[in-house]
Design a protein around this motif. Structure first.
Motif, PDB file in Angstrom:
ATOM      1  N   VAL A 100      -8.788  12.016  -1.840  1.00 20.51           N
ATOM      2  CA  VAL A 100      -8.990  10.762  -2.777  1.00 20.51           C
ATOM      3  C   VAL A 100      -9.745  10.907  -4.014  1.00 20.51           C
ATOM      4  CG1 VAL A 100     -10.320   8.677  -2.413  1.00 20.51           C
ATOM      5  CG2 VAL A 100      -9.266   9.543  -0.430  1.00 20.51           C
ATOM      6  N   THR A 114      -4.630   4.104  -8.663  1.00 16.85           N
ATOM      7  CA  THR A 114      -4.652   4.027  -6.973  1.00 16.85           C
ATOM      8  C   THR A 114      -5.914   3.966  -6.475  1.00 16.85           C
ATOM      9  OG1 THR A 114      -3.091   5.926  -7.643  1.00 16.85           O
ATOM     10  CG2 THR A 114      -3.628   5.696  -5.260  1.00 16.85           C
ATOM     11  N   PRO A 172      -6.046   2.457   4.273  1.00 15.62           N
ATOM     12  CA  PRO A 172      -6.726   1.538   3.785  1.00 15.62           C
ATOM     13  C   PRO A 172      -6.854   0.380   4.746  1.00 15.62           C
ATOM     14  CG  PRO A 172      -5.455   2.304   1.901  1.00 15.62           C
ATOM     15  CD  PRO A 172      -4.903   2.814   3.290  1.00 15.62           C
ATOM     16  N   LEU A 181     -12.917   6.102   3.982  1.00 14.32           N
ATOM     17  CA  LEU A 181     -12.379   6.815   2.725  1.00 14.32           C
ATOM     18  C   LEU A 181     -13.521   6.964   1.675  1.00 14.32           C
ATOM     19  CD1 LEU A 181      -8.959   4.973   2.121  1.00 14.32           C
ATOM     20  CD2 LEU A 181      -9.258   7.269   3.214  1.00 14.32           C
ATOM     21  N   GLY A 184       0.572  -1.100  -0.024  1.00 13.54           N
ATOM     22  CA  GLY A 184      -0.200   0.111  -0.049  1.00 13.54           C
ATOM     23  C   GLY A 184       0.870   1.182   0.040  1.00 13.54           C
ATOM     24  N   ILE A 192       0.855   3.424  -3.525  1.00 13.33           N
ATOM     25  CA  ILE A 192       0.307   4.539  -3.503  1.00 13.33           C
ATOM     26  C   ILE A 192       1.268   5.795  -3.700  1.00 13.33           C
ATOM     27  CG2 ILE A 192      -1.039   6.353  -2.221  1.00 13.33           C
ATOM     28  CD1 ILE A 192      -2.392   3.952  -0.932  1.00 13.33           C
ATOM     29  N   MET A 231      -8.841  -2.405   1.094  1.00 16.61           N
ATOM     30  CA  MET A 231      -9.633  -2.088   1.807  1.00 16.61           C
ATOM     31  C   MET A 231     -10.709  -3.358   2.168  1.00 16.61           C
ATOM     32  SD  MET A 231     -11.451   1.759   1.113  1.00 16.61           S
ATOM     33  CE  MET A 231     -11.769   1.472  -0.576  1.00 16.61           C
ATOM     34  N   SER A 239      -0.859   7.381   3.749  1.00 12.44           N
ATOM     35  CA  SER A 239      -2.076   7.121   2.976  1.00 12.44           C
ATOM     36  C   SER A 239      -2.177   5.415   2.767  1.00 12.44           C
ATOM     37  CB  SER A 239      -1.993   7.743   1.407  1.00 12.44           C
ATOM     38  OG  SER A 239      -2.084   9.132   1.742  1.00 12.44           O
ATOM     39  N   GLY A 240      -1.086   4.914   2.555  1.00 10.06           N
ATOM     40  CA  GLY A 240      -0.771   3.270   2.461  1.00 10.06           C
ATOM     41  C   GLY A 240      -1.485   2.667   3.703  1.00 10.06           C
ATOM     42  N   GLN A 251      -6.449   0.858  -3.653  1.00 11.11           N
ATOM     43  CA  GLN A 251      -7.043   0.895  -2.422  1.00 11.11           C
ATOM     44  C   GLN A 251      -8.404   0.001  -2.023  1.00 11.11           C
ATOM     45  OE1 GLN A 251      -7.563   5.277  -1.677  1.00 11.11           O
ATOM     46  NE2 GLN A 251      -5.616   4.981  -0.308  1.00 11.11           N
ATOM     47  N   ASP A 252      -9.242  -0.222  -3.420  1.00 10.94           N
ATOM     48  CA  ASP A 252     -10.304  -0.953  -3.294  1.00 10.94           C
ATOM     49  C   ASP A 252      -9.836  -2.372  -2.820  1.00 10.94           C
ATOM     50  OD1 ASP A 252     -12.028   0.813  -4.100  1.00 10.94           O
ATOM     51  OD2 ASP A 252     -11.591   0.226  -6.312  1.00 10.94           O
ATOM     52  N   SER A 299     -15.468   0.689   0.435  1.00  7.75           N
ATOM     53  CA  SER A 299     -15.258   1.443   1.949  1.00  7.75           C
ATOM     54  C   SER A 299     -16.330   1.254   2.866  1.00  7.75           C
ATOM     55  CB  SER A 299     -15.075   3.066   1.604  1.00  7.75           C
ATOM     56  OG  SER A 299     -14.967   3.704   2.618  1.00  7.75           O
TER      57      SER A 299
END
Length: 432
Positions: free
Chosen positions: A272, A279, A262, A379, A228, A232, A287, A258-259, A283-284, A372
């Motif tokens: 975001v 990115t 999530p 997020l 992550g 990112i 998460m 930011s890594g 993150q999806d 999320s």
């Protein structure tokens, strides 16, 4: 457990609807209050109202209490369920008379509850002290306000809630390592889970005595944090809407933080909505995987993800059984992990399909919002408040299912396991 959390959400909704909970002194409508209470109890962090602007100090304290009770409730109940399953299966293997009881003693329950509460308060107190000191030294806040913000953000961070007392969430601290690193440590600590911390404290110097669960959780968490943070930071390094304008030390701090988020913490360190599509997809994935079992993080859990990776590896190698960390993985656990993942995918995809039909937003935004909510991250690309009422109700249900679903489903599947007195003839269909 489900009824208990529903009751807590109902009480929180009523409290947040009261006039004293708002800055304007006017009552909050039912749906925004319900959404906020669900997001707090399920330690998600998605909001349809600007927390520091709309809610008064009393409203913020109510949200803080809901976060604390929701986080403690999840850790306590999940830890007790884990203990029940360990007692049942561990003693069954030992074939002792005590295995027939399959119950926990009252003293054991009490000790587990007190240890969970003590561990949570210890982490929150340490992080609150660090944040308070930084707010006084670096931002010249008064002692009272610094303590208030320090405690609020420490509780929100350890419980992986993502609520903040700034309208821009954490974006104003994006390059401040002295503020963000304690937040990140609290997020990681809360996301590991109580059983892992118990083993770390018991066998700190002898890691070979850790159970498979602890080893898999720590290894998978470290790998996903690295993926992550590096992913990112690299993807957003030149993005003018995120890391681009920052000096390189600030980019490293903001990228690493930011890594971490999530892991289901949900603090917005960067905008975001300005992320590259790649990115957002990364993150999806992070998460949806989430954090450790019996912790404050959501998602399908890193252990579920890691165990399925071992299953795939064994299948590729053509091995008849799955081995993890020097132990054989039971077939029942493999089926439970697969069930949790596929049902999680079904919940997210169904929500995405409905939101695409009833809203004008694109797939990237809608998928990010649904994942999320299910993974109780918080997020957002900024579309939460713009969703129609039915869309917000869908997210409320998804947050509730995502918070309690994996725990209750995994426990039910494990505790309902029973033997079969016969087997049907075997037949292999064509796969692929």
């Amino acid at each position: 457990m489900v009824l208990g959390f529903a009751a807590l959400i109902a009480v929180g909704t009523i409290a947040l609807m009261m006039p004293f909970s708002t800055e304007s002194g006017k009552p909050t409508d039912l749906l925004p209050a319900l959404f906020t209470a669900t997001s707090a109890v399920c330690v998600t962090g998605l909001i349809v109202l600007d927390t520091p602007v709309h809610f008064s100090a009393a409203g913020e304290v109510i949200i803080l209490v809901l976060i604390q009770l929701g986080g403690l409730g999840i850790m306590t109940v999940a830890s007790l369920l884990s203990l029940v399953m360990f007692r049942r299966f561990g003693l069954r293997m030992r074939l002792t008379a005590q295995a027939e009881t399959k119950a926990l003693g009252l003293g054991e329950v009490r000790r587990t509850v007190f240890r969970v509460i003590g561990l949570s308060l210890l982490f929150e107190l340490v992080v609150a002290a660090l944040l308070t000191a930084r707010l006084i030294a670096g931002y010249e806040l008064g002692l009272g306000r610094a303590i208030y913000e320090g405690v609020f953000h420490a509780v929100s961070a350890f419980n992986n809630a993502g609520f903040a007392l700034r309208s821009d969430n954490m974006m104003s601290f994006a390059t401040d390592p002295f503020f963000l690193l304690p937040i990140c440590l609290a997020v990681i600590a809360g996301g590991l889970g109580f059983p892992v911390w118990v083993e770390i404290f018991r066998h700190l110097r002898v890691s070979r005595r850790w159970t498979m669960h602890a080893k898999v959780t720590l290894l998978a968490t470290a790998l996903l944090l690295g993926v992550g943070a590096v992913g990112i930071t690299a993807a957003e390094w030149t993005n003018p809407g995120t890391l681009g304008p920052m000096p390189w030390p600030g980019k490293l701090v903001a990228g690493f933080s930011s890594g971490v988020m999530p892991r289901t913490a949900g603090f917005n360190i960067l905008d975001v909505a300005a992320f590259h599509p790649g990115t957002l997809l990364l993150q999806d994935i992070l998460m949806f995987i989430g954090g450790g079992s019996a912790g404050t993080a959501g998602g399908i859990k890193v252990t579920t993800f890691a165990l399925l990776a071992y299953v795939i590896l064994a299948e590729i190698r053509g091995e008849p059984t799955v081995h993890v960390m020097g132990r054989q993985l039971p077939g029942a656990v493999q089926r439970q992990a697969l069930t949790i993942v596929l049902l999680g995918v079904a919940c997210v995809m169904l929500t995405v399909l409905i939101l695409l039909v009833i809203t004008p937003f694109g797939l990237d935004q809608v998928l990010f919002e649904a994942v999320s909510a299910f993974a109780t991250v918080g997020l957002s690309t900024g579309i939460t408040a713009q969703l129609p009422p039915f869309g917000q109700v869908l997210l409320v249900l998804l947050m509730f299912i995502g918070r309690l679903g994996p725990i209750t489903l995994a426990s039910a599947l494990a505790l309902r396991e029973r033997g079969r007195r016969y087997e049907l003839p075997e037949e292999r269909p064509i796969v692929g």
